[in-house]
Design a protein around this motif. Structure first.
Motif, PDB file in Angstrom:
ATOM      1  N   GLU A 116       0.828  -1.190   0.000  1.00 18.01           N
ATOM      2  CA  GLU A 116       0.000   0.000   0.000  1.00 18.01           C
ATOM      3  C   GLU A 116       0.872   1.254   0.000  1.00 18.01           C
ATOM      4  OE1 GLU A 116      -3.167  -0.211  -0.377  1.00 18.01           O
ATOM      5  OE2 GLU A 116      -3.232  -2.398  -0.176  1.00 18.01           O
ATOM      6  N   ALA A 117       0.298   2.358  -0.482  1.00 14.36           N
ATOM      7  CA  ALA A 117       1.050   3.608  -0.579  1.00 14.36           C
ATOM      8  C   ALA A 117       1.566   4.071   0.780  1.00 14.36           C
ATOM      9  CB  ALA A 117       0.177   4.689  -1.204  1.00 14.36           C
ATOM     10  N   ARG A 118       0.787   3.847   1.839  1.00 10.26           N
ATOM     11  CA  ARG A 118       1.184   4.318   3.174  1.00 10.26           C
ATOM     12  C   ARG A 118       2.398   3.574   3.737  1.00 10.26           C
ATOM     13  NH1 ARG A 118      -3.435   1.279   3.858  1.00 10.26           N
ATOM     14  NH2 ARG A 118      -3.209  -0.586   5.157  1.00 10.26           N
ATOM     15  N   GLU A 119       2.809   2.466   3.100  1.00 13.24           N
ATOM     16  CA  GLU A 119       3.975   1.722   3.566  1.00 13.24           C
ATOM     17  C   GLU A 119       5.284   2.342   3.079  1.00 13.24           C
ATOM     18  OE1 GLU A 119       3.473  -2.712   3.664  1.00 13.24           O
ATOM     19  OE2 GLU A 119       1.723  -2.229   2.423  1.00 13.24           O
ATOM     20  N   GLY A 120       5.215   3.234   2.119  1.00  8.71           N
ATOM     21  CA  GLY A 120       6.393   3.965   1.691  1.00  8.71           C
ATOM     22  C   GLY A 120       7.358   3.220   0.796  1.00  8.71           C
ATOM     23  N   LYS A 121       6.957   2.092   0.239  1.00 10.17           N
ATOM     24  CA  LYS A 121       7.840   1.368  -0.677  1.00 10.17           C
ATOM     25  C   LYS A 121       8.000   2.123  -1.993  1.00 10.17           C
ATOM     26  CE  LYS A 121       8.126  -2.032   2.232  1.00 10.17           C
ATOM     27  NZ  LYS A 121       9.341  -2.225   3.053  1.00 10.17           N
ATOM     28  N   TYR A 122       7.019   2.955  -2.307  1.00  9.98           N
ATOM     29  CA  TYR A 122       7.043   3.819  -3.477  1.00  9.98           C
ATOM     30  C   TYR A 122       6.380   5.128  -3.078  1.00  9.98           C
ATOM     31  CZ  TYR A 122       2.295   1.953  -3.713  1.00  9.98           C
ATOM     32  OH  TYR A 122       1.011   1.568  -3.400  1.00  9.98           O
ATOM     33  N   LEU A 123       6.538   6.169  -3.881  1.00 15.65           N
ATOM     34  CA  LEU A 123       5.952   7.476  -3.579  1.00 15.65           C
ATOM     35  C   LEU A 123       4.672   7.688  -4.363  1.00 15.65           C
ATOM     36  CD1 LEU A 123       9.109   9.773  -3.652  1.00 15.65           C
ATOM     37  CD2 LEU A 123       7.986   8.790  -1.651  1.00 15.65           C
ATOM     38  N   THR A 124       3.684   8.311  -3.719  1.00 12.64           N
ATOM     39  CA  THR A 124       2.423   8.633  -4.369  1.00 12.64           C
ATOM     40  C   THR A 124       1.961  10.017  -3.938  1.00 12.64           C
ATOM     41  OG1 THR A 124       1.710   6.311  -4.418  1.00 12.64           O
ATOM     42  CG2 THR A 124       0.008   7.975  -4.680  1.00 12.64           C
ATOM     43  N   PHE A 125       1.619  10.859  -4.895  1.00  9.82           N
ATOM     44  CA  PHE A 125       1.003  12.147  -4.589  1.00  9.82           C
ATOM     45  C   PHE A 125       0.212  12.601  -5.816  1.00  9.82           C
ATOM     46  CE2 PHE A 125       5.281  12.862  -6.148  1.00  9.82           C
ATOM     47  CZ  PHE A 125       5.144  13.864  -7.090  1.00  9.82           C
ATOM     48  N   THR A 126      -0.727  13.517  -5.614  1.00  6.22           N
ATOM     49  CA  THR A 126      -1.570  14.002  -6.700  1.00  6.22           C
ATOM     50  C   THR A 126      -1.252  15.451  -7.005  1.00  6.22           C
ATOM     51  OG1 THR A 126      -3.364  12.477  -6.163  1.00  6.22           O
ATOM     52  CG2 THR A 126      -3.946  14.418  -7.459  1.00  6.22           C
ATOM     53  N   LEU A 127      -1.056  15.752  -8.286  1.00  9.18           N
ATOM     54  CA  LEU A 127      -0.883  17.118  -8.746  1.00  9.18           C
ATOM     55  C   LEU A 127      -2.184  17.586  -9.388  1.00  9.18           C
ATOM     56  CD1 LEU A 127       2.650  16.951 -10.425  1.00  9.18           C
ATOM     57  CD2 LEU A 127       2.074  17.930  -8.189  1.00  9.18           C
ATOM     58  N   HIS A 128      -2.679  18.725  -8.948  1.00 11.19           N
ATOM     59  CA  HIS A 128      -3.878  19.330  -9.538  1.00 11.19           C
ATOM     60  C   HIS A 128      -3.430  20.404 -10.520  1.00 11.19           C
ATOM     61  CE1 HIS A 128      -7.002  17.605  -6.825  1.00 11.19           C
ATOM     62  NE2 HIS A 128      -5.940  17.415  -6.067  1.00 11.19           N
ATOM     63  N   PHE A 129      -3.733  20.213 -11.801  1.00 12.07           N
ATOM     64  CA  PHE A 129      -3.335  21.144 -12.850  1.00 12.07           C
ATOM     65  C   PHE A 129      -4.474  22.103 -13.201  1.00 12.07           C
ATOM     66  CE2 PHE A 129      -0.390  17.692 -13.357  1.00 12.07           C
ATOM     67  CZ  PHE A 129       0.769  18.262 -13.843  1.00 12.07           C
ATOM     68  N   MET A 130      -4.110  23.320 -13.582  1.00 11.69           N
ATOM     69  CA  MET A 130      -5.058  24.260 -14.174  1.00 11.69           C
ATOM     70  C   MET A 130      -4.316  25.101 -15.204  1.00 11.69           C
ATOM     71  SD  MET A 130      -7.743  27.032 -12.509  1.00 11.69           S
ATOM     72  CE  MET A 130      -8.882  25.781 -11.898  1.00 11.69           C
ATOM     73  N   ALA A 131      -5.002  25.444 -16.310  1.00 13.85           N
ATOM     74  CA  ALA A 131      -4.387  26.208 -17.394  1.00 13.85           C
ATOM     75  C   ALA A 131      -5.307  27.359 -17.792  1.00 13.85           C
ATOM     76  CB  ALA A 131      -4.123  25.308 -18.600  1.00 13.85           C
ATOM     77  N   THR A 132      -4.728  28.363 -18.456  1.00 17.37           N
ATOM     78  CA  THR A 132      -5.507  29.516 -18.908  1.00 17.37           C
ATOM     79  C   THR A 132      -6.133  29.306 -20.279  1.00 17.37           C
ATOM     80  OG1 THR A 132      -3.502  30.505 -19.828  1.00 17.37           O
ATOM     81  CG2 THR A 132      -4.110  31.124 -17.574  1.00 17.37           C
ATOM     82  N   GLU A 133      -5.795  28.182 -20.920  1.00 16.72           N
ATOM     83  CA  GLU A 133      -6.390  27.843 -22.216  1.00 16.72           C
ATOM     84  C   GLU A 133      -6.339  26.330 -22.414  1.00 16.72           C
ATOM     85  OE1 GLU A 133      -3.794  29.243 -25.508  1.00 16.72           O
ATOM     86  OE2 GLU A 133      -2.403  29.816 -23.919  1.00 16.72           O
ATOM     87  N   ASP A 134      -7.142  25.837 -23.353  1.00 18.18           N
ATOM     88  CA  ASP A 134      -7.101  24.412 -23.652  1.00 18.18           C
ATOM     89  C   ASP A 134      -5.707  24.041 -24.148  1.00 18.18           C
ATOM     90  OD1 ASP A 134      -9.756  24.600 -23.088  1.00 18.18           O
ATOM     91  OD2 ASP A 134     -10.473  24.023 -25.075  1.00 18.18           O
ATOM     92  N   MET A 135      -5.195  22.902 -23.698  1.00 21.32           N
ATOM     93  CA  MET A 135      -3.854  22.513 -24.136  1.00 21.32           C
ATOM     94  C   MET A 135      -3.593  21.034 -23.909  1.00 21.32           C
ATOM     95  SD  MET A 135      -1.368  24.022 -21.091  1.00 21.32           S
ATOM     96  CE  MET A 135      -1.787  25.715 -21.433  1.00 21.32           C
ATOM     97  N   GLN A 136      -2.586  20.538 -24.615  1.00 15.93           N
ATOM     98  CA  GLN A 136      -2.011  19.237 -24.348  1.00 15.93           C
ATOM     99  C   GLN A 136      -0.871  19.439 -23.348  1.00 15.93           C
ATOM    100  OE1 GLN A 136      -3.297  16.512 -25.678  1.00 15.93           O
ATOM    101  NE2 GLN A 136      -4.666  17.570 -27.080  1.00 15.93           N
TER     102      GLN A 136
END
Length: 259
Positions: A116-136
């Protein structure tokens, strides 16, 4: 009879010698192919991390209502602090262990045990993105005008970057620093590499996801040591590593937007 016994004896010695050679080769293969030993002396310890983007594309570790509340840069202290609050462990004090995954979301040890993520064997986090125009949105090794901040994985242990992986939950994308400028599909995952900064070209290899203007778009990031990688050997023990991730927005023709 003496000759027969001598012949049998020599054959037995040859057979034993061949078996010993095969055993030795098997031992070498087990050490050099993958999965370094799991112990306190063979884990990857120290880490540094920076995440950057351009002025028309921003992100944060939490969602916001306004574009102005998002950031262009996140450092290790902010990311690790968020992990401590969300998952209850300190990544700075919890060394990574090699794991593997078939979908970029469920991670297992060599014996198939799910971690599980809470065991720290690997890293997990969420990035919330926002842009001023539609983009790839692309992952980029190119540097901004402000300095050397392009995507990279570095270590004083030469094989470590090739064994590292970074996945994004947008379409099962996995960045493999050792893949070069290539991409391939393996089951549910699309594994891609990137060219060096001076040769960075935006195309489908680097394209992660589409974002609509002023719409919060959460993307979960996983970072791990891939146990099945051929560089994941005992040579990595005690290694440190630094990760930079830089995101760039482009139009539908893969032309960069907003500087």
């Amino acid at each position: 009879m003496r000759n027969d016994r001598g012949t049998i004896g020599r054959c037995s010695m040859v057979t034993v010698s061949l078996l010993l050679v095969l055993v030795a080769l098997a031992g070498i293969t087990a050490v050099t192919l993958a999965w370094f030993s799991i112990s306190n002396h063979t884990r990857v310890y120290s880490m540094d991390m920076d995440v950057t983007t351009g002025p028309s594309l921003r992100f944060d570790l939490d969602a916001h209502e306004d574009f102005a509340d998002y950031k262009q840069t996140l450092g290790m202290a902010e990311i690790f602090g968020h992990i401590r609050r969300e998952l209850g462990y300190d990544p700075a004090e919890t060394p990574l262990d090699p794991v593997t995954t078939t979908d970029g979301q469920t991670f297992t040890l060599r014996n198939g045990t799910v971690k599980e993520a809470r065991e720290g064997k690997y890293l997990t986090f969420t990035l919330h993105f926002m842009a001023t125009e539609d983009m790839q949105v692309h992952l980029s090794t190119a540097h901004s005008r402000e300095g050397e901040d392009g995507t990279s994985v570095t270590s004083r242990v030469s094989g470590l970057p090739q064994a590292m992986r970074v996945s994004f939950t947008c379409g099962g994308q996995v960045y493999d620093p050792g893949a070069g400028n290539t991409a391939r599909n393996t089951g549910k995952l699309r594994i891609f590499g990137l060219p060096a900064a001076e040769r960075m070209i935006y195309n489908e290899n680097s394209n992660l996801f589409h974002i609509s203007a002023y719409t919060d778009t959460p993307v979960t990031v996983h970072i791990w040591i891939e146990g099945t990688d051929e560089m994941c050997t005992n040579e990595l023990k005690g290694g440190d590593y630094a990760i930079r991730l830089r995101f760039v927005g482009t139009d539908e023709e893969n032309v960069p937007l907003g500087g």
